[in-house]
Enzyme design. Structure first.
Site, PDB file in Angstrom:
ATOM      1  N   ASP A 438       0.788  -1.224   0.095  1.00  0.00           N
ATOM      2  CA  ASP A 438      -0.003  -0.130  -0.065  1.00  0.00           C
ATOM      3  C   ASP A 438       0.784   1.202   0.024  1.00  0.00           C
ATOM      4  OD1 ASP A 438      -2.466   1.372   0.195  1.00  0.00           O
ATOM      5  OD2 ASP A 438      -3.118   0.473   1.767  1.00  0.00           O
ATOM      6  N   ASP A 502     -10.717   2.032  -3.184  1.00  0.00           N
ATOM      7  CA  ASP A 502     -11.050   1.574  -2.019  1.00  0.00           C
ATOM      8  C   ASP A 502     -12.664   1.224  -1.902  1.00  0.00           C
ATOM      9  OD1 ASP A 502      -8.937   1.105  -0.684  1.00  0.00           O
ATOM     10  OD2 ASP A 502      -8.742   2.993   0.238  1.00  0.00           O
TER      11      ASP A 502
HETATM   12  C1  DGJ Z   1      -5.846   2.055   1.944  1.00  0.00           C
HETATM   13  C2  DGJ Z   1      -6.172   0.614   1.304  1.00  0.00           C
HETATM   14  O1  DGJ Z   1      -6.704   0.869  -0.077  1.00  0.00           O
HETATM   15  C3  DGJ Z   1      -7.200  -0.310   2.012  1.00  0.00           C
HETATM   16  O2  DGJ Z   1      -7.486  -1.385   1.375  1.00  0.00           O
HETATM   17  C4  DGJ Z   1      -6.630  -0.692   3.315  1.00  0.00           C
HETATM   18  O3  DGJ Z   1      -5.587  -1.646   3.140  1.00  0.00           O
HETATM   19  C5  DGJ Z   1      -6.062   0.626   4.122  1.00  0.00           C
HETATM   20  N1  DGJ Z   1      -5.323   1.216   3.320  1.00  0.00           N
HETATM   21  C6  DGJ Z   1      -5.507  -0.205   5.321  1.00  0.00           C
HETATM   22  O4  DGJ Z   1      -4.817   1.036   5.973  1.00  0.00           O
END
Ligand code: DGJ
Length: 700
Positions: A438, A502
């Protein structure tokens, strides 16, 4: 030296005019066949109040050749060498590749441009600029610019924001410059996957389109420009910060690779070139894409071994094949305000380390995946307390926090090594098959030793991916960046899929996935079934709609599946089984997006390369102005073969808005030729908005 070059592949021709010691792209587009025209026939006349000779734009546009738009290269040596006149010195070429060396001897600059036309017809362009002179050269830009013809009158690019990535924007190409710049230190939620120009009204299936993508995960700009003389270019390039790239004598800058796709039959043709090229890469994922369960929307930061074991059990029973432990497992990470940088399993939450969970997951026949965010640091972390100077930024001042975090200065070799060692240790200690990598903030004002470092930071991150992949070749990596803020072919050279967004809201996902798929084939795009009520939008959707939406990608689940009703478990299990039975087709076939008469519904699918079978989704996005939906016309099949069409998954009766289904649904199937399916189409049931059905087509 030869005075022209002609490259040809998969219905695409590239014609370069090399006269006048220049390089001009006379044509990039439809195949010109054997009779290649003489470039003199294409030379424009000389207008009043213009340079005294025709000034067709060069492959590297320059004022010294009469171009009055954005130059292809800019830089200087203090007050000198601010305008280059590049002269062709050398050409190496075969039918599919040309390497062109140009130089300005007086300015001490050499540029080498490589054009490679892949078997899919995708044109790959690499530029290098070398300082062959004396003293430093401050490079400000080196772009890839491609002229497009006058009949390309409409431009398309994509934009977005967190949880709403990849939305199209269209405009007429008027005189002037339309620039989409990304200064996020990452690719960006709003980054456009392509800058495209096309013939009026070009659609998914019709019109000519010229599209350009930059394979780069740092700052960049894409533009379409129409000069006063009528010439048009589409261009992409890295955005360099002041003083960021100072080339000492003998030093070279390599621009990120640009990818150019021409299509004579709409945006689907653009996708075909990208998808085919990507699938031919040696590192393209070749194993069946495993069904994922990601813990994020199920438990967030509340890590509890017993709960996670139960989640793993429930996932395994549903047929999940990869269990991914998301954020929250490392030192001090109880929420998003602390811990980034301390990549040690937190003994307070995991007294015996991760082994009790990894053992359990593996014993249930699933792969284990782990979330990391290696490029970031929380000021509230042991790492920041020990090395406050490892925070990237503009000298003595810190940049603004974003999600409580700062960027770790990976240009610092000690910081880089620390991160490498921590990740290497985790990958060596635990049976980790997959990293969800990430990157959760825009990286503004990056600096190393007081100098702007976005370019170097991007390369340092790339080196981290490359080194870890070399040391752990079996580990797959997902590029996640607050959802889809790092989706580009630079990151995809070193990762195996992207997290497109997300949001798991299926309605939002319809748009996001459709447009992400313009460049990325579905096997590279993570698509998850979320909870009934979306955590990002509050909308509630039927499971059938969520499952059908997730089907056309790398399928997963992001939901607390411990608490499913019997009905939900059965339905989700059936969707997973259907995905498994069809993933070979979904992940190898040709993408088809069907142009519909209005925007209240949508239809798309995947057709096997040998046109023997297909899967097509029909989706109601909103209420229709008409009582009955337009028939579903399906292009791209074999016109002369007969196809049996049947519902792929059982139809959710609540999805149906009409009193009765079309008769052929009740009969269970219909048979139609590929030609009839394209020309006439099939009657569709009236669906309630935000509902979908999926059809399976099999040649008989
Ligand atoms: C952002 C990501 O896109 C989410 O899927 C998740 O992993 C969160 N970060 C975790 O902090």
């Amino acid at each position: 030296m030869i005075d022209r070059l002609y490259l040809c592949a998969a219905g695409v021709s590239v014609l370069l005019d090399l006269r006048d010691a220049d390089v001009r792209l006379v044509h990039w587009g439809a195949d010109l066949g054997e009779q290649v025209p003489d470039a003199t026939a294409l030379e424009p006349s000389v207008p009043h109040s213009a340079s005294d000779q025709p000034a067709p734009v060069s492959l590297i546009p320059q004022a010294s050749r009469g171009w009055r738009g954005t130059p292809g290269v800019t830089g200087d040596r203090g007050s000198r060498d601010y305008s280059l006149r590049l002269v062709l010195q050398d050409v190496e070429a075969d039918e599919s590749r040309a390497v062109l060396t140009l130089s300005d001897e007086a300015a001490g600059i050499r540029v080498r441009t490589t054009l490679a036309l892949a078997p899919s017809g995708l044109l790959l362009i690499d530029n290098e600029l070398e300082n062959t002179g004396e003293g430093d050269f401050r490079l400000a830009s080196l772009d890839t610019s491609l002229p497009v013809p006058a009949h390309a009158t409409e431009a398309l690019d994509l934009t977005g924001r967190w949880a709403r990535e990849k939305h199209p924007q269209r405009r007429t190409i008027d005189q002037g410059t339309w620039v989409r710049s990304g200064r996020h230190g990452r690719t960006g939620h709003d980054s456009t996957l392509v800058i495209a120009a096309g013939t009026p009204g070009f659609s998914w299936r019709s019109g000519e389109v010229w599209a350009l993508h930059l394979g780069w995960s740092g700052d960049h700009a894409s533009r379409v420009e129409r000069a006063g003389d009528g010439q048009k270019v589409i261009a992409v390039g890295e955005l360099l910060h002041p003083g960021e790239l100072v080339l000492a004598p003998g030093e070279t800058y390599r621009s990120p690779r640009a990818f150019a796709a021409y299509s004579g039959h709409g945006l689907d043709g653009v996708s075909e070139r990208f998808h085919e090229w990507m699938r031919a890469r040696p590192g393209h994922p070749s194993s069946p894409r495993p069904v994922v369960l990601n813990t994020w929307e199920a438990v967030y930061f509340n890590h509890d071994l017993e709960v996670l074991r139960q989640l793993a059990d429930a996932a395994a029973e549903l047929g999940v094949e990869r269990f991914v432990l998301d954020d929250g497992w490392f030192l001090g990470r109880r929420d998003d305000s602390a811990g980034l940088g301390d990549w040690f399993v937190d003994p307070d939450v995991w007294p015996q380390g991760l082994t009790p969970l990894t053992d359990h997951v593996v014993s249930r026949g699933m792969q284990f995946g782990l979330w990391v965010e290696p490029e970031m640091i929380n000021e509230d972390s042991d790492l920041a307390r020990a090395h406050p100077d490892w925070i990237s930024g503009p000298g003595d001042r810190r940049s603004l926090r974003w999600r409580h975090q700062q960027v770790l200065d990976l240009v610092n070799p000690d910081a880089w090594q620390y991160i490498y060692d921590r990740l290497d240790a985790l990958l060596s200690e635990y049976p980790i098959s997959y990293l969800k990598w990430d990157q959760n903030r825009d990286q503004l004002e990056l600096g190393h030793d007081g100098r702007s470092s976005t370019h170097e930071q991007t390369l340092a991150a790339y080196r981290m991916f490359d080194a870890l992949r070399a040391a752990h070749p079996g580990v797959e990596i997902e590029s996640c960046s607050s959802g889809g803020a790092r989706v580009d072919l630079g990151i995809l050279e070193r990762t195996d899929r992207v997290w497109a967004s997300d949001t798991n809201d299926a309605l939002e996902r319809q748009t996001i996935q459709r447009w992400t798929g313009l460049v990325l084939p579905p096997e590279l795009v993570g698509t998850h079934v979320g909870p009934g009520t979306s955590h990002t939008t509050g909308r509630t959707h039927a499971l059938s709609f969520r499952a059908i939406t997730a089907l056309f990608g790398h399928f997963g689940v992001e939901w607390d599946v411990r608490a499913l009703t019997d009905g939900e478990r059965k339905e989700l299990g059936a969707a997973i089984a259907f995905y498994k039975a069809n993933r070979a087709l979904l992940h190898s076939g040709r993408a088809v997006r069907i142009d519909r008469p209005d925007e209240t519904d949508s239809a798309y699918g995947v057709i096997a390369q040998d046109v023997s079978e297909a899967l097509v989704a029909y989706v109601a996005l909103a209420t229709s102005p008409d009582e009955a939906p337009a028939r579903l016309r399906i292009p791209g099949l074999d016109p002369d073969r007969l196809y049996e069409v049947s519902p792929g998954l059982q139809i959710d009766r609540h999805a149906v808005a009409h009193r009765a289904l079309p008769a052929w649904f009740d009969a269970g199937s219909a048979a139609m030729s590929g030609r009839a399916l394209e020309v006439l189409g099939l009657a569709m049931p009236g669906l309630h908005p935000e509902q979908a059905i999926v059809l399976k087509l099999t040649a008989v």
